[in-house]
Design a protein around this motif. Structure first.
Motif, PDB file in Angstrom:
ATOM      1  N   PRO A 254      -9.754  -9.874   1.105  1.00 32.42           N
ATOM      2  CA  PRO A 254      -9.862  -8.415   1.040  1.00 32.42           C
ATOM      3  C   PRO A 254     -10.012  -7.750   2.394  1.00 32.42           C
ATOM      4  CG  PRO A 254     -11.804  -9.486   0.077  1.00 32.42           C
ATOM      5  CD  PRO A 254     -10.783 -10.549   0.309  1.00 32.42           C
ATOM      6  N   GLU A 255     -10.587  -8.435   3.359  1.00 29.89           N
ATOM      7  CA  GLU A 255     -10.833  -7.775   4.638  1.00 29.89           C
ATOM      8  C   GLU A 255      -9.530  -7.457   5.374  1.00 29.89           C
ATOM      9  OE1 GLU A 255     -11.389 -10.915   3.982  1.00 29.89           O
ATOM     10  OE2 GLU A 255     -10.908 -12.211   5.697  1.00 29.89           O
ATOM     11  N   LEU A 258      -6.151  -2.555   3.134  1.00 23.77           N
ATOM     12  CA  LEU A 258      -6.659  -1.227   2.834  1.00 23.77           C
ATOM     13  C   LEU A 258      -7.326  -1.260   1.460  1.00 23.77           C
ATOM     14  CD1 LEU A 258      -3.579   0.775   4.089  1.00 23.77           C
ATOM     15  CD2 LEU A 258      -5.904   0.960   5.006  1.00 23.77           C
ATOM     16  N   ASP A 259      -8.264  -0.366   1.255  1.00 22.77           N
ATOM     17  CA  ASP A 259      -9.007  -0.382   0.005  1.00 22.77           C
ATOM     18  C   ASP A 259      -8.076  -0.186  -1.207  1.00 22.77           C
ATOM     19  OD1 ASP A 259     -11.780  -0.531  -0.986  1.00 22.77           O
ATOM     20  OD2 ASP A 259     -11.345   1.453  -1.798  1.00 22.77           O
ATOM     21  N   ASP A 260      -7.201   0.795  -1.144  1.00 22.65           N
ATOM     22  CA  ASP A 260      -6.244   1.001  -2.240  1.00 22.65           C
ATOM     23  C   ASP A 260      -5.292  -0.188  -2.364  1.00 22.65           C
ATOM     24  OD1 ASP A 260      -7.375   3.455  -2.641  1.00 22.65           O
ATOM     25  OD2 ASP A 260      -5.611   4.639  -2.127  1.00 22.65           O
ATOM     26  N   TYR A 305       3.990  -1.035   1.431  1.00 21.77           N
ATOM     27  CA  TYR A 305       3.241  -0.606   2.604  1.00 21.77           C
ATOM     28  C   TYR A 305       1.933  -1.363   2.706  1.00 21.77           C
ATOM     29  CZ  TYR A 305       0.611   2.286   5.841  1.00 21.77           C
ATOM     30  OH  TYR A 305      -0.140   2.713   6.907  1.00 21.77           O
ATOM     31  N   TYR A 306       1.293  -1.598   1.571  1.00 22.88           N
ATOM     32  CA  TYR A 306       0.014  -2.312   1.595  1.00 22.88           C
ATOM     33  C   TYR A 306       0.180  -3.703   2.204  1.00 22.88           C
ATOM     34  CZ  TYR A 306      -1.530   1.311  -1.703  1.00 22.88           C
ATOM     35  OH  TYR A 306      -1.848   2.498  -2.303  1.00 22.88           O
ATOM     36  N   ALA A 376       1.973   9.006   7.365  1.00 23.02           N
ATOM     37  CA  ALA A 376       2.177   9.619   6.057  1.00 23.02           C
ATOM     38  C   ALA A 376       3.307  10.631   6.180  1.00 23.02           C
ATOM     39  CB  ALA A 376       0.895  10.284   5.582  1.00 23.02           C
ATOM     40  N   VAL A 399       3.530  14.157  -0.011  1.00 19.11           N
ATOM     41  CA  VAL A 399       2.154  13.734  -0.243  1.00 19.11           C
ATOM     42  C   VAL A 399       2.207  12.311  -0.800  1.00 19.11           C
ATOM     43  CG1 VAL A 399       2.006  14.577  -2.651  1.00 19.11           C
ATOM     44  CG2 VAL A 399      -0.058  14.457  -1.264  1.00 19.11           C
ATOM     45  N   ASN A 400       1.272  11.506  -0.418  1.00 21.99           N
ATOM     46  CA  ASN A 400       1.109  10.151  -0.975  1.00 21.99           C
ATOM     47  C   ASN A 400       2.215   9.172  -0.597  1.00 21.99           C
ATOM     48  OD1 ASN A 400      -1.181  10.994  -2.385  1.00 21.99           O
ATOM     49  ND2 ASN A 400       0.009  11.553  -4.186  1.00 21.99           N
ATOM     50  N   MET A 402       4.668   7.156   2.523  1.00 20.24           N
ATOM     51  CA  MET A 402       4.661   6.734   3.912  1.00 20.24           C
ATOM     52  C   MET A 402       6.100   6.709   4.420  1.00 20.24           C
ATOM     53  SD  MET A 402       1.383   6.404   4.189  1.00 20.24           S
ATOM     54  CE  MET A 402       1.131   5.698   5.816  1.00 20.24           C
ATOM     55  N   HIS A 425       6.240   5.690  -1.871  1.00 20.16           N
ATOM     56  CA  HIS A 425       4.826   5.490  -2.173  1.00 20.16           C
ATOM     57  C   HIS A 425       4.423   4.098  -1.672  1.00 20.16           C
ATOM     58  CE1 HIS A 425       5.551   8.813  -5.081  1.00 20.16           C
ATOM     59  NE2 HIS A 425       4.301   9.103  -4.810  1.00 20.16           N
ATOM     60  N   PRO A 426       3.174   3.946  -1.264  1.00 18.48           N
ATOM     61  CA  PRO A 426       2.816   2.708  -0.558  1.00 18.48           C
ATOM     62  C   PRO A 426       2.851   1.439  -1.407  1.00 18.48           C
ATOM     63  CG  PRO A 426       0.901   4.164  -0.823  1.00 18.48           C
ATOM     64  CD  PRO A 426       2.099   4.941  -1.250  1.00 18.48           C
ATOM     65  N   ASP A 440      -1.367  -1.278  20.603  1.00 18.25           N
ATOM     66  CA  ASP A 440      -1.831  -0.435  21.706  1.00 18.25           C
ATOM     67  C   ASP A 440      -1.642  -1.209  23.006  1.00 18.25           C
ATOM     68  OD1 ASP A 440      -2.641   1.420  19.863  1.00 18.25           O
ATOM     69  OD2 ASP A 440      -4.730   0.793  19.866  1.00 18.25           O
TER      70      ASP A 440
END
Lengths: 441, 441, 441, 441
Positions: A254-255, A258-260, A305-306, A376, A399-400, A402, A425-426, A440
């Motif tokens: 899980p780490e 993303l949460d969703d 996307y996730y 987004a 909206v919603n 990516m 949608h992701p 970066d």
């Protein structure tokens, strides 16, 4: 005052557009050619549309937005089609609900092909006359619209065929450009090296200039942005890296998510990219040629996307923003495989094995797989949706979703450009979506 | 090298933090005071948590991240609490699933209050010693964390009470600052005028400077941006404008809505803001005082992003970006009503009637209602989540959510700042979310 | 003409009923006694109701159907309670939706207990006067109604406590009749033998005689039926047989299951009886005393009809019809453990270890666990639902449910009888449902 | 020892069966004839199967259960078909999931028709030889199985065509037996009178005698039952009575409904029979000829059990038990319209207008519409499912379903009999299900 697009089109003339019309429409027919009436009718998921619907809807677009306005003595081919083949243009009237597009067993495929032929004939007459600047502009939009549906048709057919328990192939004659059946693992095929190319920061201009090229409303409003220095990978991720993620327990950690994204993994029991399945012999994946061994050297595809975000994190990198992507593409991007009139089926319908780019350049920025950005999908400064039904083309999806950039092997070559903004949608992954890493500096 | 926050805290000292600790913790107790054990236990929707859970979870945060690290001879108050009262910190261990937080009838409210008292005593001892810079930094985070939960507690209790068929009030003694029962329509109360204030474009710096003030990781990375000129409304939208939207058929006109927003309207049968209901006498809404007539002059609240966006379009305007909002707030923002230790309940728990701002200034930028921006919640350039469990605080939510700015009447006054980035999924509306309009110039 | 029940009640008199009233109401209070306000408020699944709701609803029944009709100068205790505590009597007015019963944090447990006391006092006065025959009949129904809710309360509390991650016990002082903590495996406890008892076929009368005993409308209409010879097991199935089913792959073998049952197994991922969980040490199960080792010699409990049917098939037998069950019970049934005023908690709240019946008799026909029959719940010949709200008591449930017979350890001893017809949807298993086998001869 | 069926078949001989084989198979082809490849491929709801699937599955039944066992040198037509066209016979191997039957765009309709032809040829050879008694028995079952699918095909096509927004007709040449287009309201057509016929009670035998006629396992076990006197209506309910129910607020009155039925009404927003829609001109309904005015004099169709039960209650009557129905049918039943080789399409595919029965007789007991009984579908005494895959034919559905009797206009005339037990879940209504009233005497 004529629009920028009208002025540009005036300079190339209707003859060029008439020729382009024939080529685009013919490519759609070519894509449908290997499909049976049944293949063309069934809707295998809500996100997809039947091929017959794509064939008819793209035709309806010309009938509804061009012929009904500019053809003398216009009368509709079949007045019921406005209901059946409108997609989402609220202002163009009521329409068949999207999840029910597969229920339209009638009209038949034959009737839809006749509809195409009839509209083509009438469009040919219109283009052979002296169409107004506004008409030309709408026709050009209609052709780009149809090209979008060409790619959707390929993605949707792939999904449908994957639902057949026996791994049916799109077209048996398909062969990839390296002489292999599409998706077949190259014997001894290694994985090309990947390195990061640094790009300077500073002030940049992004977005499209509508006076010089066709573009959608969502790319307009060319504007200045500030970019920090960044580095970007010189090729998209290959299946090799995704295999490492899978085998490194990526779908159980899980780490990394993303949460969703993690809720999506758990809620849907996701444990591999779409179209992959494990067997004793290793991973195979469904391709437009049927089931094949996963080829480590080809660009990874059908990632949400996730997944893209989690894999990037796993690899110690991140996704590029859409600004970074566009800046890099304009300066250093190389072209990969795109959909060409001449190579449909011949070279197979799969992302190509990643080539080595020129030193300091970026391979496959255009083509092969769409690349998720971390941006987004939203309006550029000053964005205003056009008046009328075509104003619903882009803005209402902001909206919603990516942004994806760069096109895929199923994107027509004369449809894509560096400023092109696609969006999903992701959680979606039936489109040809892949990943390019950034960092970066 | 000490962190910026550590250096800043060193200059104010632990005594200041000890005093702040007592004030913040005491305000939480005060908020729970009118509630029965039953009120504190039930979870009325998945988005909400029981008050008892808030009371315990904020305490667990200090026990888990401060005491377990910095208290000599630490032993847990009850070792089962780490499972029960962890929220989402994957790296802090397994935990009670969020939708099942209401199943925890045991420990009782009494036991949880004893847990609070015990941890407060131990924290008092720690703060009275010579806590390390790292400990101070974690305590400060813990207090801001608790302040976030204070606002959530208020929003969650409101939702719970709204599920009682008889419109129970939070606390019977609540009265608003204009002498009215909260939510009661002011007799003859007009709607304040609204005008747009123009702001110049150019290069601006946004984001927080961690050496000068407390801030979360998602606000850091102060950076330069380019802004085009824009105009922004001098107050948030009031119920008057929302009533005009409702009566203008706003909830039946798909062309006003984002595509996902329209699907939400249709799918959930949405026809009014949350907590509103129609009767013969007109619109009333549920408040923390029970059911009241909708007051046209109070800021509109409990709107989803979809509604905010549609209402803005209906009014011929748009939502500000978060950059625009922050730039405007820093230069021209006035403060509205926030949650203060001294006025909890006394002034009522409702957004205040909109006052007239000073000429050229912006009323209620801070306080009253959170204001939706058109910006998707994402990382600032160079964002990197901190190591360890606290790294899960913000970064993993950076998808599918929209940024809200400015705090509400339920946000503690010493918790909010112009750079503060709150975020919700676009369909959520149980939080105290409202709208401020913007325009291109 | 007085009803049969009225005539019967006239012969025992109001004093007897007054005494029964006190005993029944007091047992309910006793059952709630170990529970906190939080325990009493939360609804852990849609099938269950909060204990507070049971306490109030059974009281409302007397207030609504008895006091409001027969008390002089009746005025409701709180007029809102008619909405809150009606269960499903459409003709008794609107009501709180069943899945939202847990939202009623107010009134508090204390207020509900005061409601009970107040109604008890008024009912005492009514019973001390000269209540009419109709009133006595309704009071008797009300007491049986409350006894049904006593069992539901126990089953619902068990479900709620099972949702607490730490296996909280209902009441710490509970002990079983063999000196063990309830649910604890008996040391060296063997599994009692099981054999089949043959019963002759022929013509039999089934159903209740309302002139001799209290009965519900669904048992009335005593009528003749033809029965073929059959054999029935002399005890219910024990956990030993269920363990054999589990270990014999019963949950993975579709040929053992009804089609709807197999869909339920697959759709819900069922792999063991409710409240069972596997660990390295073997199977344990949640009991009202917390988690305990599965005791092979106790009757199996918390099985759905689907499981009951599949286990019977696995064992080469079948379930009895409700006619067979009643015929066998009347002639040969022995009584097992039921809920008594005197042994609540003292003997533990679990089915008893199966004793050996007398030769040719059937152990535990009444008590310990409800026994699924293969009969769908339907009307007896000539069934007609009574007029008025109480007509909704039974008839409207006569579809999609299967008949259970015989009561459980949580059924009050003076509530059950051989003709008693209980019923559940076939997938339900939070009630105390078990299995007795039958066979053709 | 030969089975009863084998003995019976020996007496009629294989030539009779060969002829029957050709007729049954040819009727299926006839039913598919008006349908396009698209019509045959799409699955419009989970309860339905595509026509192509019916065509193939009925063929697979002969290949799998007859040819594979009794054909010399058997080799499968296409070994993948066993997976694709098995329905639910767990013991016949894995299979395509039911909700995904519409995904099988390949094999094409043409390939499936070739499969039919090939199996027919091989079956012809087998029947022309000297097939064993066991083979003959299986072939007879296969033909009855195919006849069941003929009716399903008609019901499924009706559902599919109803999903087309333009009310496409099954076959344009369809005409009803009264010279009207099917479903068209008869000009001036009145509603035939309805009266109740009394039937004596006493001991009766029900169930089929397998030595005299073909029957399924679920009808066997002819046995004695006791029946109380009852009365039964002399025709099925017509649309006139259903219109009275609709206009009498039947769909808004919970007291008329079973509890599960009312939940179904509310949960699905049911306000009229399936395929009905209201317009200003009154009620119309979808028929196999397209949309037509509701004809008051035709038997009501497409009612769920819940509706049947509620309408009966509204009319002060009840549904018959299956015992009552069979007793009445055997003694007094008249035959209505059934599906005949010769009148397919010619007379239209709709229930016929109710004729007047002979005095004391019952019109349309066989044919026109299936009639819901109040009996849950369960085993007759001594029922035992046959060994092997065909044992899955009936027994595993014996829960949660209600018995329908008598066949419909789409039931082949030589398929139905008075003892025939059909069954559906109580919420289903895409089959041709109607109502006949009964009463206690």
């Amino acid at each position: 005052m004529p629009s920028l697009a009208a002025a540009r089109l005036a300079s190339v003339g209707p003859r060029w557009l008439a020729s382009r019309y024939r080529r685009v429409r013919s490519l759609t027919d070519q894509l449908a050619e290997p499909l049976s009436p049944e293949d063309c009718c069934v809707q295998s998921q809500t996100d997809s549309s039947p091929a017959k619907w794509h064939l008819a809807h793209t035709t309806w677009f010309f009938e509804r937005f061009v012929l009904s306005e500019y053809e003398a003595g216009f009368s509709p081919h079949d007045e019921r089609y406005n209901f059946l083949f409108n997609s989402y243009y609220v202002r163009a009237g009521d329409r068949q609900p999207r999840p029910k597009r597969g229920m339209i067993t009638r009209p038949s495929l034959g009737e839809v092909l006749a509809y195409r032929a009839s509209v083509d004939e009438r469009m040919g007459a219109l283009l052979g006359g002296e169409p107004s600047a506004e008409a030309l502009e709408l026709i050009e939009i209609g052709l780009h619209h149809e090209q979008q549906h060409q790619e959707l048709l390929v993605a949707d057919i792939k999904h449908l065929l994957s639902c057949n328990p026996f791994g049916e192939a799109y077209a048996s004659w398909t062969r990839s450009d390296d002489g292999l059946v599409a998706g077949e693992a190259r014997p001894g095929g290694g994985v090309p090296a990947m390195s990061f190319v640094e790009c300077e920061g500073g002030s940049r201009w992004i977005g499209a200039d509508a006076s010089r090229t066709f573009c959608y409303d969502n790319e307009r409003g060319r504007h200045e942005v500030l970019v920090l220095p960044f580095a970007i990978a010189d090729r998209p991720l290959c299946n090799a890296e995704v295999l490492a993620f899978v085998e490194g327990g990526g779908y159980e950690r899980p780490e990394l998510w993303l949460d969703d994204g993690w809720a999506w993994v758990v809620g849907h029991g996701v444990s591999a990219p779409m179209y992959w399945r494990a067997s004793e012999a290793g991973w195979s994946c469904f391709t437009l040629e049927g089931w094949r061994t996963v080829d480590a050297g080809r660009p990874a595809c059908h990632l949400s996307y996730y997944e893209a975000d989690a894999i990037a994190r796993f690899l110690g990198a991140r996704l590029p923003t859409e600004v970074e992507w566009e800046v890099a593409c304009v300066r250093r991007g190389e072209r990969g495989r795109l959909l060409d009139q001449d190579d449909v089926f011949r070279k197979g319908l799969e992302p190509s094995v990643s080539p080595s780019p020129h030193e300091g350049w970026l391979a496959q920025m255009m083509g092969d797989v769409w690349e998720w950005t971390s941006s987004a999908y939203g309006p550029y400064p000053g964005f205003r949706a056009p008046e009328g039904a075509l104003g619903e083309y882009n803005g209402k999806f902001m909206v919603n979703q990516m942004v994806c950039r760069g096109g895929s092997f199923a994107t027509p070559a004369d449809h894509i450009r560096p400023t092109y903004r696609n969006f999903f949608h992701p959680e979606k992954r039936w489109a040809f979506t892949g990943v390019r890493l950034a960092k970066d500096v």
